[in-house]
Structures are given as structure tokens and as C-alpha cells.
Design a protein around this motif. Sequence first.
Motif, short mmCIF file in Angstrom:
data_model
loop_
_atom_site.label_atom_id
_atom_site.label_comp_id
_atom_site.label_asym_id
_atom_site.label_seq_id
_atom_site.Cartn_x
_atom_site.Cartn_y
_atom_site.Cartn_z
N VAL A 1 2.31 -3.14 -9.00
CA VAL A 1 1.58 -4.16 -10.68
C VAL A 1 -0.07 -2.51 -10.34
O VAL A 1 -0.66 -3.29 -11.15
CB VAL A 1 1.23 -5.20 -10.02
CG1 VAL A 1 2.24 -5.92 -9.85
CG2 VAL A 1 0.61 -5.25 -8.95
N GLN A 2 -0.49 -2.15 -9.78
CA GLN A 2 -2.10 -1.66 -10.14
C GLN A 2 -2.20 -0.04 -8.88
O GLN A 2 -1.20 -0.63 -7.92
CB GLN A 2 -3.12 -2.32 -9.93
CG GLN A 2 -2.64 -3.31 -8.73
CD GLN A 2 -4.46 -3.81 -8.07
OE1 GLN A 2 -4.21 -5.13 -8.85
NE2 GLN A 2 -5.17 -4.07 -7.31
N TYR B 1 1.01 2.65 -3.75
CA TYR B 1 1.30 1.49 -4.77
C TYR B 1 0.40 0.70 -3.30
O TYR B 1 1.96 0.87 -2.68
CB TYR B 1 2.52 1.30 -5.23
CG TYR B 1 2.02 2.38 -6.95
CD1 TYR B 1 1.38 1.66 -7.66
CD2 TYR B 1 2.50 3.44 -6.87
CE1 TYR B 1 1.27 2.54 -8.69
CE2 TYR B 1 2.60 4.21 -8.25
CZ TYR B 1 2.50 4.12 -8.65
OH TYR B 1 2.28 5.07 -10.09
N MET C 1 0.38 -8.21 -4.06
CA MET C 1 1.05 -9.47 -4.59
C MET C 1 1.11 -10.64 -2.88
O MET C 1 1.14 -11.73 -3.33
CB MET C 1 1.99 -9.57 -5.40
CG MET C 1 2.35 -8.75 -7.02
SD MET C 1 0.65 -9.97 -7.83
CE MET C 1 0.80 -11.62 -8.23
N ALA D 1 2.49 -16.96 -9.59
CA ALA D 1 2.02 -15.00 -9.94
C ALA D 1 3.22 -14.60 -9.34
O ALA D 1 3.79 -13.49 -9.28
CB ALA D 1 0.20 -14.47 -9.32
N THR E 1 6.05 -15.43 -7.84
CA THR E 1 7.70 -15.15 -8.65
C THR E 1 7.41 -14.05 -9.49
O THR E 1 9.07 -12.99 -9.33
CB THR E 1 8.21 -16.36 -8.97
OG1 THR E 1 7.54 -17.31 -7.73
CG2 THR E 1 9.74 -16.66 -9.57
N LYS E 2 6.71 -13.76 -10.58
CA LYS E 2 6.68 -12.85 -12.26
C LYS E 2 6.56 -11.81 -11.39
O LYS E 2 7.16 -10.72 -12.36
CB LYS E 2 5.85 -13.58 -13.10
CG LYS E 2 5.87 -14.96 -13.30
CD LYS E 2 5.27 -15.90 -14.41
CE LYS E 2 5.61 -17.00 -15.30
NZ LYS E 2 5.54 -17.90 -14.58
N LYS E 3 5.68 -11.41 -10.89
CA LYS E 3 5.03 -10.13 -10.71
C LYS E 3 5.24 -9.21 -9.42
O LYS E 3 5.60 -8.54 -9.31
CB LYS E 3 3.80 -10.57 -10.02
CG LYS E 3 2.60 -10.60 -11.66
CD LYS E 3 2.85 -9.56 -12.22
CE LYS E 3 1.61 -9.89 -13.68
NZ LYS E 3 1.56 -8.78 -14.94
N CYS E 4 5.70 -9.72 -8.37
CA CYS E 4 6.86 -9.39 -7.23
C CYS E 4 8.83 -9.97 -7.21
O CYS E 4 9.09 -8.38 -7.36
CB CYS E 4 6.01 -9.72 -6.04
SG CYS E 4 6.75 -9.46 -4.55
N GLU F 1 10.76 -10.99 -8.94
CA GLU F 1 11.89 -10.90 -9.99
C GLU F 1 12.42 -9.39 -10.23
O GLU F 1 12.89 -8.97 -10.64
CB GLU F 1 11.18 -11.26 -11.34
CG GLU F 1 11.50 -12.89 -11.85
CD GLU F 1 10.70 -13.15 -13.12
OE1 GLU F 1 10.45 -12.63 -13.81
OE2 GLU F 1 11.44 -15.13 -13.06
#
Length: 470
Positions: free
Chosen positions: A319-320, A330, A334, A387, A389-392, A394
Motif C-alpha cells: 500500500v506504500q 514493501y 497494515m 482498515a 480488512t479493506k487495505k490488507c 481483501e
Amino acid sequence: MIPATKTDYRIERDSMGEKEIPSHAYYGIQTLRAIANFPISGIKPLPTYIDACVLIKKATAIANSNLGCIPQDISNAIIQAADEVLKGQLRDQFVVDIYQAGAGTSHHMNVNEVLANRALEILGDEKGNYTRVSPNDHVNYGQSTNDVIPTAIRIGGLLALEHTLYPALSDAIAVLDNKADEFQDIVRSGRTHLQDAVPVRLGENFRAWAQILTDHTGRIERAAEDLQVLGIGGSAAGTGLNTHPQYRQEVVKILSELIGEPLRISPHLMAAMQSMAPFVNVSGSLRNLAQDCVKISHDLRLMDSGPKTGFKEIQLPPVQPGSSIMPGKYNPVMAEMTSMVCFQVMGYDNAIALAAQAGQLELNVMMPLIAYNLIHSIEILGNTLSALTKKCLEGITANRDRCLSYGEGSLALVTALNPHIGYLNAAAVAKESLETGKSLRQIVLDRGLMSESELATVLDLEKMSELPKT
């Protein structure tokens, strides 16, 4: 400095004297004293806690009007003021530091003053004219900090659970279950003590995490039932002083309708304001959830470790960028964030436990600390799970080849041979495999311990990793 004019401030008086209040301010003199007394953290009350207090004030205004205790026009103005705050207005007027006067009197009066002054405006009067609408005599009619604040903590906790944590838990469980189905046919090496163990299904790892969160949801829900028992109407010290005989029932009924919860009156109003046990119980269930969330986040980090020198059985979505100096790196940020939040929740739980036992006689004066820590714990846990759930969760993918390689190469496969060649023979096979690099299958065949067809049946990874039916 420009000299102040008479329009820059108004004069308000209380039992200790008078002070100049900024003319634009909806808070009053007692709030101003608290601002001066408690320049501690700069942390202001949580929006959910403000909502809880304002909902109580709305419910009490309705009840007191219905019972003929305050005039209808004043009640209507207080209700309108409360509704405006609940819609997000005047939020900058709740200004008392969370570390404040014991029991929460400063914040309580901040709420009373804001609603009183806005009600005055609604009635066409000037802020500060407390002979028309009083923070104490009208907004606070039949109430005391003694019963309002513990009730507000309960309401705030219930609101935070319903709006933040429960939905986040539900979403996380659903995603984990979906991933379990997606990865159900992937076999990897189990690990105990961080050493090779028998093969397991990657899907079952995710299904186990879903079950863990499901179990925690039930524990939290059961603990939260305590929050539905209110001591509102106890007034000062639980005596019910200066309240209408029907006031308690009326307020609890109205509050139940306002927040959609089956609230009920405490069987002993004094007990409801003295004991902080309901908050300790809920906080303990949050700590319990946090501990397992740390474990899950650490598992995710281990299984994603690498990419060249770690497990790398799964890939967490990047994610960043992960380094200011190492290009292409990386990090599992999260999952790292999740652990940090969970550690904070555990710290809050410890502070709540200490505060809960620090009450004396008819009141616990540490309630402001409990209010902030409990509601904040619920909300940051909910936001964190959302966060994560959505960013990791899934976006997790599996490295099938790496998982299979580890599954097939695990020395713990020898465990399946125990019933057929005995523990000591199996241990000898494992030792030779580790020393020579030969496969377990080849060594067993070389030693004549089993036939090739028998080995094919016994060392079937899919069969070995299949969980028993429940």
C-alpha cells in the motif's frame, strides 16, 4: 493589542463570582473555569461521548416536559439545540480537556451551558441570560453528574459498538471466510514453536481467524449487555433527589427509542453509579480481542516475510513504499499498525481497571478517564479492523508453489508414518533426511519399511491436512 469592546464578551456569574465570556461562545462560566484549570493534554471529548451526553439531555428534556417539570417552550428549545448538536453543529464548543474535574462535572456543565445558550438564541434571547433558560435548573433538571456521566459512558459505549466495532468485525469475518474458500485447496507446512509441523490447509488458517473473531464478537456482545442497565434518575448519590416519581421510567423509555437499544433501569441506582464493573467487563473483552488481533497480524507478517529470505507463503497487498533508502521494498504496514493499536487498547484496559477501583463511597471520581479510554478503545479497534480488512485482507494472494514446497518438504510428514513403522523408526528417518537431504519417501523405501503404494496413501498431503468433520 486592540482594546476589547463590550461586544467582545459577556459577563456571566456563578457561585464563585463573575467572568468575561467571549461573546461568540456557547459555553459559559463553569466551562471557562475548567479551561483555565485543566490545560493538560489538549485532547477534547470524543464526538461519540458528546452524542451520548446530548442524547441524555434530549431525553430528559422530553421527559421533564411530559411530566410538567419544565415549561414546554423551554423543553422544545433544548430539544432543538440538542438535535443541532447531534447533526454536527457547535462541535467546537465542547472544549474541556479529557483530564479534568473528577466524575466529569466540568464536561457535564460544558454540555449544559452549550445547550442552554443555544436554547436561549432559539427563544430569541441573549446567551448568558440564565434566568430564562438555566444550564442547572432547566437543561439539568432532575439530574446530577453522579447519574448522567455513568449513563453517558454506557450510551457512548453502545453507540460506538453498533456504529464502529460490530460492523468492522462482521466485514472482517466475511472477508476471512471468503479467503478460506479461495485458499481451501492449498496445502502448506504447519509450524509449531516456529518449527516444521504437519501439513495444514491455508484456507483453514483463514477460517480459524474468522472463527476467532466470531467468538470475540459474542463475548463483546454479552459483556455489552451490562451497558444497557442505566442508573439515570439516581440524581445525587443515587437518592433520586429532585426527580419526578415517573422520571426514571420515562427517560429510559425515551433513550431506548432514541438509540434503538433495549435499555432498562438498574435495580439499585446507587450501585449503578458506584461500580464501574460494566466498563471493566467490556474493556476486558476488548483487550481479549486485541490480543488475538495481535496474534493474527503477526501471523500475516510471518507468512508474508521475504520476499527472498522469508516464508513468502502469501502476499499482502503493498500500500506504500517501505523504505526511504531501499528501493522496491514493501512492508506489511497494515498488520504493523494493527498491532500498535491493539497495544494501545491493552494499555487503556489497564488504566480502566486502575480507575475502576479508585472510587470512594458514593461515587467513582475517575469516570472521565474511563469514558475516554473505553469509547476510544472501541472506536480505534473498529477503525483498525475496517482498515485492515479493506487495505490488507481483501487483497491477500497465495504463493501456491511456495506453500506446496514447504508442505512437501516438512520433516513433520514423518508423523503420519508413526502408526506404520513406529515412533523410533520414524525419528530415525527424519534424522537421516535432515542430515543427508534425502526425501522421507526415499529413505523409507531404501530401508524397506513400507511399499511405494503404502507411502502414496499415507503421505497424501490433501488427506493429511483435511480437518475432521464437526
